[in-house]
Design an enzyme around this catalytic site. Structure first.
Site, short mmCIF file in Angstrom:
data_model
loop_
_atom_site.label_atom_id
_atom_site.label_comp_id
_atom_site.label_asym_id
_atom_site.label_seq_id
_atom_site.Cartn_x
_atom_site.Cartn_y
_atom_site.Cartn_z
N PRO A 4 -6.74 -7.23 -0.17
CA PRO A 4 -6.15 -8.43 0.44
C PRO A 4 -6.76 -8.83 1.77
CG PRO A 4 -4.44 -6.96 -0.40
CD PRO A 4 -5.73 -6.20 -0.48
N GLN B 215 0.82 -1.21 0.00
CA GLN B 215 0.00 0.00 0.00
C GLN B 215 0.86 1.26 0.00
OE1 GLN B 215 -2.21 -0.51 3.70
NE2 GLN B 215 -0.32 -1.21 4.67
N HIS C 123 -9.57 3.91 19.69
CA HIS C 123 -8.78 2.91 20.41
C HIS C 123 -9.19 2.72 21.87
CE1 HIS C 123 -5.91 4.07 17.06
NE2 HIS C 123 -6.09 2.78 16.89
N ASP D 37 -7.84 -5.16 14.10
CA ASP D 37 -7.86 -3.74 13.75
C ASP D 37 -7.41 -3.61 12.30
OD1 ASP D 37 -7.93 -1.01 13.80
OD2 ASP D 37 -6.12 -0.76 15.01
N ASP E 218 0.78 -12.46 7.13
CA ASP E 218 -0.65 -12.35 6.87
C ASP E 218 -1.45 -12.83 8.07
OD1 ASP E 218 -3.06 -12.25 5.00
OD2 ASP E 218 -3.06 -14.35 5.63
N GLY E 219 -2.47 -12.08 8.45
CA GLY E 219 -3.28 -12.42 9.62
C GLY E 219 -4.01 -13.75 9.48
#
Length: 312
Positions: free
Chosen positions: A176, A41, A72, A169, A148-149
């Site tokens: 993606p 990005q 937050h 978050d 990658d999560g």
């Protein structure tokens, strides 16, 4: 259409972004502090006229110094205050570190796995926004995972890992990260919850700005978790009304006695909270009836084969 535009004179730069299909918001930019393009990005850190520094990813506001607490603080502290003794936490996304920094204020937290795809975001925030979250990465309780999560939670499930608190978050459900908004992903997350008191919290978009997206996220979560509680507040840097979803096998902070909040805040040493108090506690669970009704309607579920998010 999200970009910097110049209006009225060469000396005035404004950032404008759509927050819905036909509207948005803007702010004056005094100067760009740094810009870069990573594998994933475009990142900008800018100095604004009114809100201090701002972090933008692909032209979309992620946080501003003046307003980040509106997002937050409730996301971290509402579920954690209602949990008796949170020890192990997982944060997926949130490379600015601001959410992690709030979570780490709870002294019972012993470990925090931090999963971020783009290391460039972390490096930018360490340099330009250390007070808001960049310093969280220096905490010895934090273990950083640049990956990658979805891949992380799949591996964590295979390894039999569990957590008391899982926070996601992420950016909006497009590109993606859309694989982290599906029923299959939520099923894996459910298996990572330690017990009935453990929880998973994520942002659920704005029903005021993106009603269909809000509805799809909530319906997809409800197809997996026995308990899904919406939470609502005002987040100016995201355009106004904003929601989160707290999903679990039984945990629900709405049921927590608001009268106990001051004592828990004091016991955990959480000074200078700006939003949360015994007086405001119940307001987080007061979604307007017009949007509550949408959750009672039949709606589509996002799957790996058909995520279906239209950002509207």
């Amino acid at each position: 259409m999200r970009k910097f535009i110049r209006l009225f004179s060469k000396k005035r730069t404004m950032h404008f972004e759509h927050t819905s299909s036909g509207g948005g918001w803007f702010f004056d930019v005094e100067k760009k502090l740094q810009s870069a393009k990573t594998q994933w990005q475009k990142i900008d850190v800018v100095k604004t006229k009114e809100f201090g520094k701002a972090l933008l990813l692909d032209g979309i506001t992620q946080l501003t110094e003046a307003q980040e607490y509106q997002y937050h603080e409730p996301m971290a502290h509402v579920p954690l205050l209602a949990h008796k003794n949170p020890k192990k936490a997982l944060v997926i996304g949130g490379g600015d570190g601001a959410l992690a920094q709030e979570i780490l204020r709870h002294p019972s937290i012993e470990s925090l796995d931090f999963v971020e795809l783009d290391e460039g975001v972390i490096n930018f925030c360490k340099k330009h926004l250390p007070d808001l979250g960049g310093d969280a990465f220096n905490d010895e309780r934090v273990k950083l995972h640049i990956q990658d999560g979805r891949a992380f939670v799949e591996n964590a499930e295979k390894e039999g890992k569990t957590y008391d608190a899982i926070f996601m978050d992420m950016t909006d459900p497009e590109g993606p990260c859309i694989a982290l908004y599906t029923k299959e992903f939520f099923e894996i997350v459910s298996n990572l919850l330690k017990d009935d008191e453990a929880f998973f919290i994520m942002h659920a978009e704005s029903p005021d700005l993106r009603l269909k997206t809000f509805q799809r996220i909530m319906h997809t979560l409800k197809a997996v978790f026995p308990s899904v509680q919406e939470m609502v507040s005002h987040v100016r840097m995201y355009g106004g009304m904003w929601t989160w979803a707290i999903a679990s096998k039984g945990f629900n902070p709405k049921k927590f006695d608001a009268k106990k909040i001051p004592a828990v805040i004091e016991k955990r040493g959480l000074k200078n909270l700006k939003i949360i108090s015994s007086e405001t506690w119940e307001s987080f669970f007061r979604l307007w009836p017009v949007y509550k009704a949408v959750l009672d309607e039949e709606g589509e579920i996002a799957t790996d084969a058909n995520p279906g998010y239209a950002m509207e």
